[in-house]
Design an enzyme around this catalytic site. Structure first.
Site, PDB file in Angstrom:
ATOM      1  N   ASP A  64       6.569  -5.793   0.242  1.00 37.43           N
ATOM      2  CA  ASP A  64       5.487  -5.983  -0.731  1.00 37.43           C
ATOM      3  C   ASP A  64       5.982  -6.072  -2.180  1.00 37.43           C
ATOM      4  O   ASP A  64       5.173  -6.042  -3.113  1.00 37.43           O
ATOM      5  CB  ASP A  64       4.481  -4.825  -0.620  1.00 37.43           C
ATOM      6  CG  ASP A  64       3.600  -4.970   0.623  1.00 37.43           C
ATOM      7  OD1 ASP A  64       2.908  -5.990   0.724  1.00 37.43           O
ATOM      8  OD2 ASP A  64       3.621  -4.069   1.482  1.00 37.43           O
ATOM      9  N   GLU A  69       2.914  -5.864  -9.943  1.00 37.06           N
ATOM     10  CA  GLU A  69       1.932  -5.147 -10.758  1.00 37.06           C
ATOM     11  C   GLU A  69       1.762  -3.684 -10.316  1.00 37.06           C
ATOM     12  O   GLU A  69       1.356  -2.845 -11.109  1.00 37.06           O
ATOM     13  CB  GLU A  69       0.573  -5.846 -10.633  1.00 37.06           C
ATOM     14  CG  GLU A  69      -0.550  -5.094 -11.325  1.00 37.06           C
ATOM     15  CD  GLU A  69      -1.875  -5.806 -11.191  1.00 37.06           C
ATOM     16  OE1 GLU A  69      -2.283  -6.407 -12.184  1.00 37.06           O
ATOM     17  OE2 GLU A  69      -2.481  -5.772 -10.111  1.00 37.06           O
ATOM     18  N   ASP A  70       2.071  -3.389  -9.040  1.00 39.57           N
ATOM     19  CA  ASP A  70       1.777  -2.035  -8.558  1.00 39.57           C
ATOM     20  C   ASP A  70       2.787  -0.963  -8.986  1.00 39.57           C
ATOM     21  O   ASP A  70       2.380   0.150  -9.294  1.00 39.57           O
ATOM     22  CB  ASP A  70       1.587  -2.052  -7.032  1.00 39.57           C
ATOM     23  CG  ASP A  70       0.348  -2.858  -6.671  1.00 39.57           C
ATOM     24  OD1 ASP A  70      -0.653  -2.740  -7.396  1.00 39.57           O
ATOM     25  OD2 ASP A  70       0.382  -3.608  -5.687  1.00 39.57           O
ATOM     26  N   ARG A  89       6.365   1.554  -0.441  1.00 41.39           N
ATOM     27  CA  ARG A  89       6.464   0.865  -1.728  1.00 41.39           C
ATOM     28  C   ARG A  89       7.029   1.760  -2.841  1.00 41.39           C
ATOM     29  O   ARG A  89       7.310   1.267  -3.948  1.00 41.39           O
ATOM     30  CB  ARG A  89       5.091   0.312  -2.134  1.00 41.39           C
ATOM     31  CG  ARG A  89       4.485  -0.620  -1.085  1.00 41.39           C
ATOM     32  CD  ARG A  89       3.440  -1.534  -1.666  1.00 41.39           C
ATOM     33  NE  ARG A  89       3.984  -2.310  -2.766  1.00 41.39           N
ATOM     34  CZ  ARG A  89       3.239  -3.023  -3.615  1.00 41.39           C
ATOM     35  NH1 ARG A  89       1.936  -3.057  -3.465  1.00 41.39           N
ATOM     36  NH2 ARG A  89       3.801  -3.697  -4.604  1.00 41.39           N
ATOM     37  N   HIS A 165      -7.641  -1.728  -4.292  1.00 41.39           N
ATOM     38  CA  HIS A 165      -7.372  -1.336  -5.678  1.00 41.39           C
ATOM     39  C   HIS A 165      -8.604  -1.593  -6.541  1.00 41.39           C
ATOM     40  O   HIS A 165      -9.395  -2.489  -6.236  1.00 41.39           O
ATOM     41  CB  HIS A 165      -6.221  -2.178  -6.258  1.00 41.39           C
ATOM     42  CG  HIS A 165      -4.869  -1.827  -5.738  1.00 41.39           C
ATOM     43  ND1 HIS A 165      -4.041  -2.748  -5.127  1.00 41.39           N
ATOM     44  CD2 HIS A 165      -4.179  -0.661  -5.763  1.00 41.39           C
ATOM     45  CE1 HIS A 165      -2.904  -2.159  -4.796  1.00 41.39           C
ATOM     46  NE2 HIS A 165      -2.969  -0.889  -5.162  1.00 41.39           N
ATOM     47  N   ILE A 246      -2.280 -10.573   3.132  1.00 41.56           N
ATOM     48  CA  ILE A 246      -1.716  -9.218   3.030  1.00 41.56           C
ATOM     49  C   ILE A 246      -2.388  -8.476   1.868  1.00 41.56           C
ATOM     50  O   ILE A 246      -1.773  -7.738   1.109  1.00 41.56           O
ATOM     51  CB  ILE A 246      -0.172  -9.214   2.922  1.00 41.56           C
ATOM     52  CG1 ILE A 246       0.318 -10.302   1.975  1.00 41.56           C
ATOM     53  CG2 ILE A 246       0.457  -9.357   4.290  1.00 41.56           C
ATOM     54  CD1 ILE A 246       1.816 -10.229   1.715  1.00 41.56           C
ATOM     55  N   CYS A 252      -1.853  -9.127  -9.019  1.00 37.66           N
ATOM     56  CA  CYS A 252      -0.741  -8.274  -8.594  1.00 37.66           C
ATOM     57  C   CYS A 252       0.620  -8.962  -8.613  1.00 37.66           C
ATOM     58  O   CYS A 252       1.646  -8.301  -8.489  1.00 37.66           O
ATOM     59  CB  CYS A 252      -1.022  -7.685  -7.226  1.00 37.66           C
ATOM     60  SG  CYS A 252      -1.707  -8.838  -6.076  1.00 37.66           S
TER      61      CYS A 252
HETATM   62  C1  CIR Z   1      -0.217  -3.633  -0.382  1.00 34.13           C
HETATM   63  O1  CIR Z   1      -1.011  -3.287   0.493  1.00 34.13           O
HETATM   64  O2  CIR Z   1       0.321  -2.837  -1.144  1.00 34.13           O
HETATM   65  C2  CIR Z   1       0.123  -5.106  -0.525  1.00 34.13           C
HETATM   66  N1  CIR Z   1       0.139  -5.717   0.766  1.00 34.13           N
HETATM   67  C3  CIR Z   1      -0.859  -5.791  -1.417  1.00 34.13           C
HETATM   68  C4  CIR Z   1      -0.825  -5.264  -2.824  1.00 34.13           C
HETATM   69  C5  CIR Z   1      -1.767  -5.968  -3.721  1.00 34.13           C
HETATM   70  N2  CIR Z   1      -1.686  -5.434  -5.030  1.00 34.13           N
HETATM   71  C6  CIR Z   1      -2.694  -5.432  -5.890  1.00 34.13           C
HETATM   72  O3  CIR Z   1      -3.796  -5.841  -5.565  1.00 34.13           O
HETATM   73  N3  CIR Z   1      -2.471  -4.916  -7.095  1.00 34.13           N
END
Ligand code: CIR
Length: 270
Positions: A64, A69-70, A89, A165, A246, A252
């Site tokens: 991922d 952004e996360d 992550r 999110h 996903i 993100c």
């Molecule tokens: C997750 O579940 O972490 C990733 N597959 C998708 C993350 C998406 N991030 C976001 O919307 N900020």
């Protein structure tokens, strides 16, 4: 300067492992080739909007990690390294530490709890931090004090149940207007804003990105695009079908900020 005035961005290429990215519900895996094309179109759109985009190499060990952004948040004043709430992550943060240290004089770090950048909606007066399955009270509280140290006020709110999110369900369209799902629009949380509510069958459109004078919008959501254009905004439609498999959307895939060390001609001041 407006909170969506940017001249710089960081993205990370998706590795082959992206097809194993986390998702809440079973479904078809993304097609890697098509996902790469969606990612390339996204980079082009950021460049077209005037941003200098740094493209980081893919990290196969973190499926991922394309969703930069996360694990971090960026502002002109500083970068903030976060603690993603999904165990797979958490170590993505370390992979961003060096690129951010090379670009920001100040790099802050959340050291406890968990908080994903996808849960942080930055608006002109306040950053909203959504509590979710990925962001808990301890992480949100620590982030609040780090943001306060760089002069950014924040407020902790609840992300709607079942939503990955906070920003899966809302985005800033202009300084006074949010794009939001019906649930968030009716929650009272954002009564200080005008709200453009996305149609129920275009829920995914709530995750859009305002970049300078354009709003990047999910290409499968034409009615939302029309509402934004009726509101006087310029829209760029981007395909995110594979990325959506996903649980991800447009915001993100990049970290965006205004680097005050870059002149309007794109040169770095020394
Ligand atoms: C997750 O579940 O972490 C990733 N597959 C998708 C993350 C998406 N991030 C976001 O919307 N900020």
């Amino acid at each position: 300067m407006r909170v969506f005035d940017f001249n710089s961005a960081i993205v990370r290429l998706p590795g082959n492992s992206v097809v194993e990215g986390l998702r809440a519900k079973p479904g078809p895996s993304p097609d890697y080739g098509r996902l790469r094309s969606e990612h390339a179109a996204y980079i082009d759109a950021l460049r077209h909007a005037g941003l200098e985009v740094t493209v980081l190499e893919a990290l196969e060990q973190f499926p991922d990690s394309v969703f930069v952004e996360d694990p971090a948040l960026v502002f002109s004043e500083a970068a903030v390294l976060l603690r993603p709430g999904a165990a797979s992550r958490l170590r993505e943060t370390e992979a961003l530490a060096a690129p951010l240290a090379a670009r920001f004089q100040k790099v802050l770090r959340v050291s406890g709890g968990c908080v994903d950048g996808g849960d942080v909606l930055v608006t002109p007066k306040c950053a909203f931090i959504g509590l979710s399955a990925r962001t808990n009270a301890a992480g949100a509280a620590e982030l609040q004090s780090l943001l306060a140290s760089i002069g950014i006020a924040s407020q902790v709110v609840n992300t709607p149940r079942g939503t990955l999110h906070l920003k899966s369900d809302c985005s800033l369209a202009d300084e006074e207007t949010l794009l939001a799902t019906e649930e968030l629009a009716n929650s009272g949380l954002f009564d200080a804003f005008s709200i453009i509510t996305v149609p129920r069958d275009e829920r995914a459109a709530a995750n859009a990105v305002r970049v300078n004078d354009v709003v990047l919008v999910n290409a499968d959501c034409p009615r939302t695009a029309e509402s934004l254009m009726d509101h006087g905004l310029r829209v760029s439609l981007l395909p995110v079908t594979e990325i959506g498999r996903i649980d991800a959307g447009l915001s993100c895939m990049s970290l965006r900020w205004f680097d005050r060390g870059i002149t309007s001609a794109g040169e770095r001041m020394v």
